[in-house]
Structures are given as C-alpha cells and as structure tokens.
Design a protein around this motif. Sequence first.
Motif, PDB file in Angstrom:
ATOM      1  N   PRO A  66      28.277 -29.369 -12.783  1.00  0.00           N
ATOM      2  CA  PRO A  66      27.115 -29.080 -11.928  1.00  0.00           C
ATOM      3  C   PRO A  66      26.037 -28.263 -12.621  1.00  0.00           C
ATOM      4  O   PRO A  66      24.875 -28.307 -12.221  1.00  0.00           O
ATOM      5  N   SER A  67      26.399 -27.540 -13.670  1.00  0.00           N
ATOM      6  CA  SER A  67      25.408 -26.739 -14.391  1.00  0.00           C
ATOM      7  C   SER A  67      24.395 -27.614 -15.116  1.00  0.00           C
ATOM      8  O   SER A  67      23.327 -27.132 -15.536  1.00  0.00           O
ATOM      9  N   GLU A  68      24.693 -28.902 -15.255  1.00  0.00           N
ATOM     10  CA  GLU A  68      23.800 -29.826 -15.954  1.00  0.00           C
ATOM     11  C   GLU A  68      22.773 -30.473 -15.024  1.00  0.00           C
ATOM     12  O   GLU A  68      21.899 -31.210 -15.490  1.00  0.00           O
ATOM     13  N   LEU A  69      22.880 -30.211 -13.733  1.00  0.00           N
ATOM     14  CA  LEU A  69      22.030 -30.900 -12.765  1.00  0.00           C
ATOM     15  C   LEU A  69      20.536 -30.762 -13.059  1.00  0.00           C
ATOM     16  O   LEU A  69      19.777 -31.732 -12.945  1.00  0.00           O
ATOM     17  N   LEU A  70      20.105 -29.575 -13.443  1.00  0.00           N
ATOM     18  CA  LEU A  70      18.676 -29.316 -13.640  1.00  0.00           C
ATOM     19  C   LEU A  70      18.232 -29.417 -15.098  1.00  0.00           C
ATOM     20  O   LEU A  70      17.048 -29.268 -15.384  1.00  0.00           O
ATOM     21  N   LYS A  71      19.138 -29.695 -15.988  1.00  0.00           N
ATOM     22  CA  LYS A  71      18.808 -29.698 -17.420  1.00  0.00           C
ATOM     23  C   LYS A  71      18.286 -31.075 -17.844  1.00  0.00           C
ATOM     24  O   LYS A  71      18.924 -31.832 -18.561  1.00  0.00           O
ATOM     25  N   ILE A  72      17.043 -31.358 -17.425  1.00  0.00           N
ATOM     26  CA  ILE A  72      16.462 -32.663 -17.727  1.00  0.00           C
ATOM     27  C   ILE A  72      16.152 -32.811 -19.213  1.00  0.00           C
ATOM     28  O   ILE A  72      15.980 -33.938 -19.698  1.00  0.00           O
ATOM     29  N   TRP A  73      16.093 -31.693 -19.937  1.00  0.00           N
ATOM     30  CA  TRP A  73      15.838 -31.775 -21.381  1.00  0.00           C
ATOM     31  C   TRP A  73      17.034 -32.361 -22.137  1.00  0.00           C
ATOM     32  O   TRP A  73      16.915 -32.700 -23.300  1.00  0.00           O
ATOM     33  N   HIS A  74      18.174 -32.478 -21.444  1.00  0.00           N
ATOM     34  CA  HIS A  74      19.330 -33.147 -22.045  1.00  0.00           C
ATOM     35  C   HIS A  74      19.290 -34.662 -21.802  1.00  0.00           C
ATOM     36  O   HIS A  74      20.202 -35.377 -22.209  1.00  0.00           O
ATOM     37  N   GLY A  75      18.230 -35.117 -21.155  1.00  0.00           N
ATOM     38  CA  GLY A  75      18.117 -36.537 -20.842  1.00  0.00           C
ATOM     39  C   GLY A  75      18.627 -36.829 -19.444  1.00  0.00           C
ATOM     40  O   GLY A  75      19.249 -35.979 -18.791  1.00  0.00           O
ATOM     41  N   GLY A  76      18.347 -38.028 -18.967  1.00  0.00           N
ATOM     42  CA  GLY A  76      18.835 -38.428 -17.659  1.00  0.00           C
ATOM     43  C   GLY A  76      17.745 -38.547 -16.617  1.00  0.00           C
ATOM     44  O   GLY A  76      17.742 -37.826 -15.624  1.00  0.00           O
ATOM     45  N   LEU A  77      16.775 -39.445 -16.853  1.00  0.00           N
ATOM     46  CA  LEU A  77      15.713 -39.720 -15.890  1.00  0.00           C
ATOM     47  C   LEU A  77      15.622 -41.230 -15.690  1.00  0.00           C
ATOM     48  O   LEU A  77      15.540 -41.987 -16.658  1.00  0.00           O
ATOM     49  N   SER A  78      15.650 -41.656 -14.452  1.00  0.00           N
ATOM     50  CA  SER A  78      15.571 -43.084 -14.138  1.00  0.00           C
ATOM     51  C   SER A  78      14.137 -43.470 -13.814  1.00  0.00           C
ATOM     52  O   SER A  78      13.500 -42.852 -12.957  1.00  0.00           O
ATOM     53  N   SER A  79      13.629 -44.493 -14.487  1.00  0.00           N
ATOM     54  CA  SER A  79      12.230 -44.896 -14.294  1.00  0.00           C
ATOM     55  C   SER A  79      11.963 -45.343 -12.859  1.00  0.00           C
ATOM     56  O   SER A  79      10.968 -44.941 -12.243  1.00  0.00           O
ATOM     57  N   TYR A  80      12.840 -46.159 -12.313  1.00  0.00           N
ATOM     58  CA  TYR A  80      12.633 -46.620 -10.950  1.00  0.00           C
ATOM     59  C   TYR A  80      12.711 -45.466  -9.957  1.00  0.00           C
ATOM     60  O   TYR A  80      11.974 -45.423  -8.976  1.00  0.00           O
ATOM     61  N   GLY A  81      13.601 -44.527 -10.209  1.00  0.00           N
ATOM     62  CA  GLY A  81      13.667 -43.345  -9.360  1.00  0.00           C
ATOM     63  C   GLY A  81      12.373 -42.559  -9.423  1.00  0.00           C
ATOM     64  O   GLY A  81      11.928 -41.984  -8.421  1.00  0.00           O
ATOM     65  N   GLY A  82      11.754 -42.555 -10.600  1.00  0.00           N
ATOM     66  CA  GLY A  82      10.464 -41.888 -10.757  1.00  0.00           C
ATOM     67  C   GLY A  82       9.384 -42.559  -9.929  1.00  0.00           C
ATOM     68  O   GLY A  82       8.550 -41.893  -9.309  1.00  0.00           O
TER      69      GLY A  82
END
Length: 215
Positions: A35-51
């Motif tokens: 759960p500590s990784e939830l906000l760490k977007i700098w580690h990757g993990g963004l969905s284009s369609y979700g955006g």
Amino acid sequence: EQVLDICMWLLIGGVIGARISHIVLYEPSFFIAHPSELLKIWHGGLSSYGGFVGAAVAFLLYKKKHEVTWLKKLSVGKFLDHFGFAALYGWMIGRIGCFMIHDHLGIPSNFLLAVNKPDGARLDMAFLEILALFPLAIFFFVWKNKKKPSGFFLSILLVYYGLVRFTLDFLRATDIIHADVRYMGLTPAQYLSLCVVVLGGVVFYRTQRMRGIKK
C-alpha cells in the motif's frame, strides 16, 4: 484564463484517473500487498485510458462548478473538438517519450521496425502507435479549416484510436516482468478500446443527427 483553469483541472483529473485505473485494472494484488506504493507515481503505473476518463470527469466537474459563459456560446461539442484535435498531436509527442525509454515492449520480432534489446529484438508499441496515428494527423491537418459538423474531430479520433489500440495490443509482450494483465485473452486497454470505438460512433451519429436537424 478559463482555458488555463480547465487545462489544470484536466491535468490533475487525468493523473488521478490514470493512477486509479492502473491500480484497479493492472496490478491490484501488488498494491494490496504494498500500500505504500499507491501514491508513488514516479515508480510508473499510469493508464492512458484511465487518464482520459479522469480528465473527462474533471471537465464535467469544472463545468458544473463554474459559470463558463464562453463555453456556452461555443458549444460543448465544438470545444471538445478543439481538445480532440490538439490531443492527437500531443499524444504522439507523449508517445515519443515512451519510445525513448521503451516502456511498452512488444513481442520478440525480427521485423524491420523492431528495436534491439538485451534479450533480442522486440517490437516497440509506442513507436508502432506513432506510425499508426501519423495518417490521422495528416488528415486532421488537411481538414482543420474545412467546414465540418461539431464533434467531427473528436468522433473520428475516438474510433480511429480505439481500433488502432485494440489491434496493436495483440502484439504486446507477455513474457516480460510487469507484462500487461489479460482478462479472457485481452488487455484492459483492449476492452476500453471497444468502448471508445462505440463512444466515437455515438458522438458521430449525434453530430450528424444534429446537423440534419439544423438543416
């Protein structure tokens, strides 16, 4: 000033939507365990369609919260067309960044457009997506000053990109770490691509219908 405000809302909403969709659709078990990784977007993990979904929700919230008089005069369809037109070129530029770091690897291939990796040549999905969108970019540029119904660019973008993304995702790597999850043989993006194609068809139908009513 209002355009800049809306863009900021779209940016923030897009990042939030991209993160939430990645967590829910792609790696839910990983984030439940970490759960500590939830906000760490700098580690990757963004969905284009979700955006896209997050940005759309942010736009509706902004429109509801603020009195956007110029938007009423312009019409929502025409306003979204401006964003749809610009989004195509912005998306292609963004994919150049993806290609530079090769974070969307495809299947092993000896095809001319494959890129060399330590484990052998592979297709690069970002590069293929740029090439696939190039004809649409030319089409948009040629038609930008021609008379067309409201929603024209947006509907075509949705249908075209949805079909491109659905097709190309069959070439995504399945033999690498953090490979895109499959549900009944399809990636989450492929299911969303089908929804996008349908949405584009609805937008096009409605714009043509409204055009017929005005005539």
